[in-house]
Design a protein around this motif. Structure first.
Motif, short mmCIF file in Angstrom:
data_model
loop_
_atom_site.label_atom_id
_atom_site.label_comp_id
_atom_site.label_asym_id
_atom_site.label_seq_id
_atom_site.Cartn_x
_atom_site.Cartn_y
_atom_site.Cartn_z
N GLN A 158 0.89 -1.04 0.00
CA GLN A 158 0.41 0.24 -0.21
C GLN A 158 0.83 0.87 -0.34
O GLN A 158 0.33 2.13 -0.64
CB GLN A 158 -1.02 0.08 0.95
N TRP B 263 3.82 1.08 -1.70
CA TRP B 263 3.98 1.81 -3.19
C TRP B 263 3.95 2.76 -3.85
O TRP B 263 3.04 2.70 -4.12
CB TRP B 263 3.98 -0.29 -3.71
N ARG B 264 5.47 3.53 -4.23
CA ARG B 264 4.87 4.37 -4.55
C ARG B 264 4.64 4.77 -6.13
O ARG B 264 3.95 5.87 -7.10
CB ARG B 264 5.46 5.74 -4.24
N ARG C 203 3.99 3.42 -10.18
CA ARG C 203 1.89 2.59 -10.54
C ARG C 203 2.56 0.79 -10.38
O ARG C 203 3.18 -0.12 -10.14
CB ARG C 203 2.70 2.65 -12.51
N LYS C 204 1.15 0.25 -10.24
CA LYS C 204 1.17 -1.30 -9.48
C LYS C 204 -0.20 -1.55 -9.91
O LYS C 204 -1.84 -0.86 -9.85
CB LYS C 204 1.19 -0.76 -7.63
N ALA D 158 -8.96 0.30 -6.95
CA ALA D 158 -8.34 1.56 -7.28
C ALA D 158 -7.93 2.52 -5.87
O ALA D 158 -7.36 3.41 -6.50
CB ALA D 158 -9.77 1.94 -7.95
N GLN E 86 -7.46 1.88 -3.31
CA GLN E 86 -5.63 1.58 -2.92
C GLN E 86 -4.47 1.75 -3.71
O GLN E 86 -3.11 1.72 -3.81
CB GLN E 86 -5.35 0.15 -1.95
N GLY E 87 -5.12 2.18 -4.66
CA GLY E 87 -4.04 2.86 -5.48
C GLY E 87 -3.32 1.60 -7.06
O GLY E 87 -2.54 2.17 -7.78
N TYR E 88 -3.93 0.60 -7.13
CA TYR E 88 -4.00 0.19 -8.06
C TYR E 88 -5.10 -0.34 -9.47
O TYR E 88 -6.42 0.76 -9.17
CB TYR E 88 -4.00 -1.71 -7.37
N THR F 277 5.66 8.45 -12.48
CA THR F 277 6.17 8.75 -11.31
C THR F 277 7.23 8.06 -10.67
O THR F 277 7.32 6.53 -11.19
CB THR F 277 4.97 8.08 -10.08
#
Lengths: 272, 351
Positions: A141, A143-144, A146-147, A194, A196-198, A267
């Motif tokens: 979570q 990890w800054r 792109r994942k 999404a 959580q940035g995935y 990024t």
């Protein structure tokens, strides 16, 4: 050059096999694969230098260490400086959704004569919980970079001929018409991911049948994986082949390239 | 000269049994009339405090029925938001004996509640259990279809049960004027609209509550002559009263009526027992420590103290044996101990 690392379990075999054949088509892309069976993956950790793998003290057998070395040539992978990280073969909870809905019809989604009804709102709440629990470990979570999640492929249609216990719910997918339920879960899983940035890279639509399962031809497996000879398992109704992997990788690379075009400055990834 | 009090045990005297005991409730506070075997099929129902009772029984390994189960993977907190795993069927809180009687009769096709569907913001709610679908359903037809399935589960639960554990909660209720249908919440609280021409406030008296529970007992024993009943009174005070009295006075009335009904039932019937969770929580010896800061919610420690005593009296080793009860400040409502209580919504109308 776009540098991509794909972490995964046994489902990583399909894109990895495919990549050897298709790398030439993507000269601007570097892909590294790393992972292991689920139990080995669970023992892997991310260190402060961005190295992910079996670090000293990892609770795995010598056999698993040797196998990791044999499969991937190293016990860890360097994630520093990469442009994107993909998680391949993630257990995204779809089996749990099928088990949940086995005894229920769901208002507005499925009416198959099941003994009980679940309201659409209750289904959404339960499905969101399943999705939340199925996302990768909390360590990612932060990890800054792109994942991208690459959820485990859906079983092939011949899963419905299987007499295995795990296939029980899948045997009823087509007769019950579960396509809308699975689509609803895909949407809810995407929402949770999404948040959580995935990003998500589901298996390509071209690999699916109208009933929402994977076409059988993608489940015809090779006898060898890299330099490892695989036991021939005619009853393997889980893993996919290089043809499938190629479509999946193309989809992933297209998605990343499209995002890179939308966002000219990717990024910078500095590691977890 | 002899006195009838001369040979009584210490538990009969306030000084030794209460004032001198410190905070802990003694095991002999309750001497069960009958043992409940771990195999006995239990159906639970009642006001929101009954959720604690049901949960403790389940954790202790009693065969608490669940006729509307969900897969075990769904966490309790998520399931309970939709009324699952609170009671033996998904009927939500049953605050009055009248509502319990009405539910059993409805499940058997003997009555149909008036105005069964309530509306709020374009969504539709089951008036008899408005909390189980917090967002309501798409249409009145769906509400009725869901209710039909639920009633089948109610029939199964009460038809197969060997023990009913019921917690009396309230005497105040709202009735449909023309038919007498009782509702668990006031119209206009969770859903619906309050129309004084249609709905009437009613504060059940002791004779009515007693008669209602006697009817329940008769219905269930007609099917199962060996059916037994364990009744309790919720120690949770009223959130609000529509009686016109001060809420504290109204609470005292309500609890007194319910406690008197329990006492009468126990005196009349060998198959009815009363578990004094009300006394344990409200005891002067507890000095209020089992209530939260709002002096209404029961703390987790209070619940555990009561249920530990229940299990000990039944000869069951509590599942948390050896562990101390939670700290005095621990609240019911922490994860895993969530209680769903519609009447707390009345707080929204407080001035």
């Amino acid at each position: 050059m776009m540098r991509l690392v794909i972490l995964g379990n046994s489902h990583i075999a399909a894109p990895r096999l495919a990549w050897t054949e298709m790398a030439a088509r993507h000269p601007g892309v570097e892909v590294r694969f790393f992972g292991g069976l689920q139990t080995v993956l669970a023992a892997m950790t991310l260190d402060a230098q961005g190295q992910f793998g079996l670090h000293p003290g990892a609770q795995v057998s010598d056999h698993d260490r040797a196998k990791t070395l044999d499969l991937f040539g190293a016990l860890s992978v360097d994630l520093s400086g990469i442009d994107a990280l993909a998680f391949c073969g993630l257990d995204w909870g779809i089996d749990e959704i099928l088990a949940l809905t086995d005894a229920f019809d769901i208002d507005g989604l499925i009416e198959s004569g099941a003994p009980r009804h679940l309201s659409a709102r209750a289904f959404d709440a339960f499905a969101r919980d399943v999705a939340q629990r199925s996302l990768p470990d909390v360590v990612w979570q932060g990890w800054r970079g792109r994942k991208i999640l690459m959820p485990r492929p859906l079983p092939p249609t011949r899963v419905q001929d299987s007499d295995s216990d795990w296939a029980e719910a899948w045997r009823r997918v087509t007769p019950r018409g579960m396509g809308r339920v699975m689509q609803r879960y895909r949407d809810l899983f995407a929402e949770g991911a999404a948040a959580q940035g995935y990003g998500l890279c589901y298996q390509p639509a071209a690999t699916l049948t109208a009933q929402g399962l994977t076409e059988d031809r993608y489940n015809q497996l090779p006898p060898k994986f890299g330099n490892l000879k695989l036991p021939r398992r005619a009853d393997d109704r889980v893993h996919m082949n290089a043809g499938f992997g190629a479509l999946w990788l193309d989809s992933l690379i297209d998605q990343l390239a499209s995002a890179a075009t939308d966002e000219p400055t990717l990024t910078e990834i500095t590691g977890g | 000269m002899t006195s009838p009090y001369a040979d009584l045990p210490p538990r009969a005297f306030w000084r030794s049994a209460v004032a001198g005991r410190g905070g802990a409730a003694p095991v002999d506070l309750w001497q069960p009339k009958f043992a409940i075997s771990p195999q006995a099929r239990i159906v639970t129902a009642g006001s929101c405090f009954a959720q604690h009772v049901g949960r403790a029984l389940k954790q202790a390994g009693f065969a608490v029925m669940d006729t509307e189960p969900l897969p075990a993977e769904i966490p309790d907190a998520v399931a309970q938001r939709f009324g699952y795993r609170l009671y033996s069927a998904r009927y939500g809180n049953i605050y009055t004996a009248r509502q319990l009687w009405q539910l059993i009769r409805e499940a058997r096709g003997k009555m149909t509640p008036a105005l069964p569907v309530w509306q709020r913001d374009g969504r539709f709610f089951d008036a008899q259990r408005p909390g189980v679908e917090p967002d309501g359903l798409d249409s009145p037809d769906l509400v009725l279809a869901h209710r039909a399935e639920h009633l089948a589960a109610v029939r199964q639960a009460f038809g197969r049960a060997e023990v009913l554990v019921f917690t009396f909660g309230l005497t105040e209720a709202w009735l449909h004027r023309d038919t007498g249908t009782v509702y668990p919440t006031a119209p206009g609280t969770v859903a619906g609209d309050f129309d004084p021409e249609v709905f009437a406030f009613h504060n059940f008296d002791m004779a009515e509550v007693l008669a209602d529970f006697e009817r329940v007992r008769s219905l269930l024993r007609a099917r199962n002559p060996d059916m037994r009943f364990l009744v309790t009174v919720s120690p949770v005070p009223l959130t609000a009263t529509a009686s016109g009295q001060h809420v504290e006075v109204a609470t005292a009335y309500s609890k007194a009526v319910l406690r008197a009904v329990c006492g009468t039932l126990v005196a009349r019937h060998d198959d009815v027992d009363y578990f004094p969770s009300y006394e344990i929580i409200t005891s002067q010896a507890a000095r209020g420590q089992f209530y939260d800061a709002n002096l209404r919610n029961v703390t987790e420690r209070g619940v555990e103290t009561a249920m530990r005593l229940f299990l000990q009296a039944q000869g069951i080793t509590p599942p948390l044996a050896g562990a101390e009860p939670p700290a005095a400040g621990a609240r019911v409502g922490e994860p895993g101990a969530e209680v769903v209580c519609e009447d707390a919504l009345l707080e929204a109308f407080a001035r």
